[in-house]
Design a protein around this motif. Structure first.
Motif, mmCIF file in Angstrom:
data_model
loop_
_atom_site.group_PDB
_atom_site.id
_atom_site.type_symbol
_atom_site.label_atom_id
_atom_site.label_comp_id
_atom_site.label_asym_id
_atom_site.label_seq_id
_atom_site.Cartn_x
_atom_site.Cartn_y
_atom_site.Cartn_z
ATOM 1 N N ALA A 186 -5.339 -6.222 -7.495
ATOM 2 C CA ALA A 186 -6.385 -5.560 -8.290
ATOM 3 C C ALA A 186 -7.287 -4.706 -7.413
ATOM 4 C CB ALA A 186 -7.208 -6.606 -9.043
ATOM 5 N N ALA A 187 -7.591 -5.190 -6.202
ATOM 6 C CA ALA A 187 -8.440 -4.415 -5.289
ATOM 7 C C ALA A 187 -7.726 -3.145 -4.843
ATOM 8 C CB ALA A 187 -8.820 -5.270 -4.082
ATOM 9 N N ILE A 188 -6.424 -3.272 -4.556
ATOM 10 C CA ILE A 188 -5.649 -2.088 -4.155
ATOM 11 C C ILE A 188 -5.557 -1.115 -5.324
ATOM 12 C CG2 ILE A 188 -3.429 -1.289 -3.280
ATOM 13 C CD1 ILE A 188 -3.069 -4.160 -2.134
ATOM 14 N N GLY A 189 -5.327 -1.663 -6.519
ATOM 15 C CA GLY A 189 -5.273 -0.813 -7.711
ATOM 16 C C GLY A 189 -6.593 -0.112 -7.981
ATOM 17 N N GLY A 190 -7.703 -0.801 -7.679
ATOM 18 C CA GLY A 190 -9.005 -0.170 -7.847
ATOM 19 C C GLY A 190 -9.186 1.020 -6.928
ATOM 20 N N PHE A 191 -8.729 0.883 -5.691
ATOM 21 C CA PHE A 191 -8.789 2.004 -4.744
ATOM 22 C C PHE A 191 -7.948 3.170 -5.266
ATOM 23 C CE2 PHE A 191 -7.389 4.525 -1.209
ATOM 24 C CZ PHE A 191 -8.487 4.605 -0.371
ATOM 25 N N LEU A 192 -6.741 2.875 -5.732
ATOM 26 C CA LEU A 192 -5.882 3.924 -6.287
ATOM 27 C C LEU A 192 -6.549 4.596 -7.486
ATOM 28 C CD1 LEU A 192 -2.443 2.087 -6.072
ATOM 29 C CD2 LEU A 192 -3.013 4.230 -4.909
ATOM 30 N N ALA A 193 -7.232 3.801 -8.307
ATOM 31 C CA ALA A 193 -7.891 4.359 -9.483
ATOM 32 C C ALA A 193 -9.016 5.303 -9.105
ATOM 33 C CB ALA A 193 -8.427 3.221 -10.362
ATOM 34 N N TYR A 194 -9.706 5.035 -8.012
ATOM 35 C CA TYR A 194 -10.768 5.923 -7.537
ATOM 36 C C TYR A 194 -10.208 7.271 -7.090
ATOM 37 C CZ TYR A 194 -14.956 2.960 -7.394
ATOM 38 O OH TYR A 194 -16.062 2.221 -7.724
ATOM 39 N N TRP B 27 -18.049 4.543 3.149
ATOM 40 C CA TRP B 27 -16.775 4.210 2.504
ATOM 41 C C TRP B 27 -15.727 3.850 3.550
ATOM 42 C CZ3 TRP B 27 -14.277 4.127 -2.338
ATOM 43 C CH2 TRP B 27 -15.136 4.202 -3.428
ATOM 44 N N ARG B 28 -15.702 4.578 4.635
ATOM 45 C CA ARG B 28 -14.718 4.288 5.683
ATOM 46 C C ARG B 28 -14.919 2.889 6.251
ATOM 47 N NH1 ARG B 28 -15.802 8.383 9.942
ATOM 48 N NH2 ARG B 28 -14.494 6.946 11.148
ATOM 49 N N LEU B 29 -16.165 2.563 6.559
ATOM 50 C CA LEU B 29 -16.446 1.253 7.141
ATOM 51 C C LEU B 29 -16.152 0.132 6.148
ATOM 52 C CD1 LEU B 29 -19.768 2.016 9.066
ATOM 53 C CD2 LEU B 29 -17.449 1.805 10.002
ATOM 54 N N ALA B 30 -16.514 0.344 4.882
ATOM 55 C CA ALA B 30 -16.247 -0.675 3.869
ATOM 56 C C ALA B 30 -14.748 -0.874 3.672
ATOM 57 C CB ALA B 30 -16.913 -0.293 2.547
ATOM 58 N N THR B 31 -14.002 0.234 3.643
ATOM 59 C CA THR B 31 -12.544 0.138 3.462
ATOM 60 C C THR B 31 -11.894 -0.514 4.672
ATOM 61 O OG1 THR B 31 -12.616 2.163 2.129
ATOM 62 C CG2 THR B 31 -10.457 1.435 2.901
ATOM 63 N N PHE B 32 -12.386 -0.168 5.859
ATOM 64 C CA PHE B 32 -11.874 -0.812 7.069
ATOM 65 C C PHE B 32 -12.108 -2.318 7.018
ATOM 66 C CE2 PHE B 32 -13.116 -2.625 11.188
ATOM 67 C CZ PHE B 32 -11.893 -2.568 11.854
ATOM 68 N N ALA B 33 -13.314 -2.731 6.637
ATOM 69 C CA ALA B 33 -13.643 -4.160 6.595
ATOM 70 C C ALA B 33 -12.767 -4.888 5.581
ATOM 71 C CB ALA B 33 -15.112 -4.344 6.254
ATOM 72 N N PHE B 34 -12.621 -4.305 4.392
ATOM 73 C CA PHE B 34 -11.770 -4.929 3.370
ATOM 74 C C PHE B 34 -10.338 -5.058 3.855
ATOM 75 C CE2 PHE B 34 -8.502 -3.647 0.285
ATOM 76 C CZ PHE B 34 -8.427 -4.816 -0.463
ATOM 77 N N THR B 35 -9.811 -3.983 4.458
ATOM 78 C CA THR B 35 -8.422 -3.983 4.897
ATOM 79 C C THR B 35 -8.190 -4.971 6.028
ATOM 80 O OG1 THR B 35 -8.391 -1.616 4.344
ATOM 81 C CG2 THR B 35 -6.492 -2.487 5.522
#
Length: 366
Positions: free
Chosen positions: A122-130, A32-40
């Motif tokens: 929407a992607a940021i909102g999805g993270f918040l929803a998680y 999750w950390r690596l995926a979030t880093f890549a997206f960001t």
């Protein structure tokens, strides 16, 4: 009825601690950390890429804003590369990403490009929803609507194309509504199902694995700007084997179910209650010392008052947890349970049907 359902939906608990523990236990935090880093990092690259486009920022001020937005997002990305964030750091991360996305959408010279950029919310909102409460999801959604309204107004002024503008706005609204709120509903339902699957079928209390996770969650969730008190109470039924041998296991099961009912009736709504196995139970709460003493006494008396002629030995361990304490999971919970268990055995050796108290030295940040 509808109003209470809406209020219950609004007051749903923050998912951050539960989901963090869930990912940790399954060895998925690194992914999750690596995926979030890549997206960001990709998100941070967008305003820089638009600097080279004729549709991007077209003056010194807007170019400067785009560069600042990119730098802020890259800084937020580094957090995930270094460590798993705290709840507060996660919220700051989302604020930075949302604000930078809004800035990028508003500084480009093409209103259509800015309007389509609002889909990133929407992607940021999805993270918040998680991870976080519905109020944060709604806040991100409102910011997306504000940016979409501004860029749509500019688009219709520039082109006069009402059909294109309306279709683009509907696309932005649909994506920003469907993705985050769908994820929030799914994760909340998943949490309920997983919690229920981790319950002891006889008493309805949490089982051993779920107790560990829940105690860790309550410890982390209670951390704030001041020291908090955490209480762990171990309960073991006295002479329970004799009850099984003389009256049968069916009666023993009824007694265990009654003990579970006693715990639910006397503990606060946010207390963690579990059955560790056999006739051994555990409670975790954050009550102040006077209220905690009254609670465990009510439980002792309640068990003695059941129609099965059984009593219980109780041992409690209390600890003050300082803000910012690094609580390793499951070592922190293990330590508390060990001290409470030792206190419970002192009660049993003293004759049972009593309570022994223990207090760990103050736990502070490492």
């Amino acid at each position: 009825m509808r109003r209470s359902a809406v209020m219950g939906w609004w007051r749903q608990a923050d998912q951050f601690d539960w989901f963090s523990v869930y990912l940790h236990d399954r060895g998925l935090q690194l992914q999750w950390r690596l995926a979030t880093f890549a997206f960001t990092a990709l998100l941070g690259a967008l305003p820089l890429m638009m600097l080279g486009s004729p549709l991007g920022p077209d003056n010194t001020m807007t170019r400067s804003i785009a560069i600042v937005a990119a730098v802020c997002v890259f800084g937020a990305a580094l957090l995930w590369l270094i460590r798993w964030p705290t709840r507060r750091q996660s919220l700051v991360y989302n604020v930075v990403c949302s604000a930078s996305t809004a800035a990028t959408c508003l500084v480009v010279s093409s209103p259509y490009a800015g309007l389509m950029g609002c889909t990133i919310f929407a992607a940021i909102g999805g993270f918040l929803a998680y991870f976080h409460v519905i109020a944060h999801v709604i806040g991100n959604f409102v910011l997306a609507l504000v940016c979409a309204t501004i860029t749509a107004s500019e688009l219709i002024i520039d082109t006069g194309d009402a059909a294109l503008t309306i279709a683009s706005v509907l696309t932005v609204v649909a994506i920003n509504f469907g993705v985050p709120f769908g994820i929030h509903t799914l994760v909340h339902t998943l949490r309920i199902d997983l919690r229920n699957s981790d319950r002891d079928p006889l008493t309805g209390l949490l089982n051993r694995r779920s107790v560990y996770n829940a105690v860790h969650e309550i410890a982390v969730a209670q951390q704030g700007s001041a020291s908090v008190r955490l209480n762990i109470t171990m309960i073991d039924l006295d002479e329970f084997k004799k009850l099984n041998d003389t009256r049968g296991h069916a009666v023993g099961d009824e007694a265990l179910a009654d003990v579970g009912a006693v715990l639910r009736e006397n503990c606060s709504g946010d207390a963690v209650m579990g059955r560790l196995g056999g006739e051994e139970f555990v409670i975790a709460d954050s009550e102040p010392a006077p209220e905690h003493a009254k609670t465990v006494e009510r439980i002792r008396a309640g068990i003695a008052a059941t129609p099965f002629q059984i009593t219980a030995s109780l041992g409690t361990c209390s600890v003050n947890v300082e803000p910012g304490t690094a609580m390793k999971h499951p070592e922190f919970v293990d330590r508390l349970l060990h001290v409470a268990d030792a206190a419970m055995y002192r009660s049993k050796r003293a004759g049972g049907d009593r309570i022994q108290y223990a207090h760990l030295d103050q736990v502070s940040a490492e």
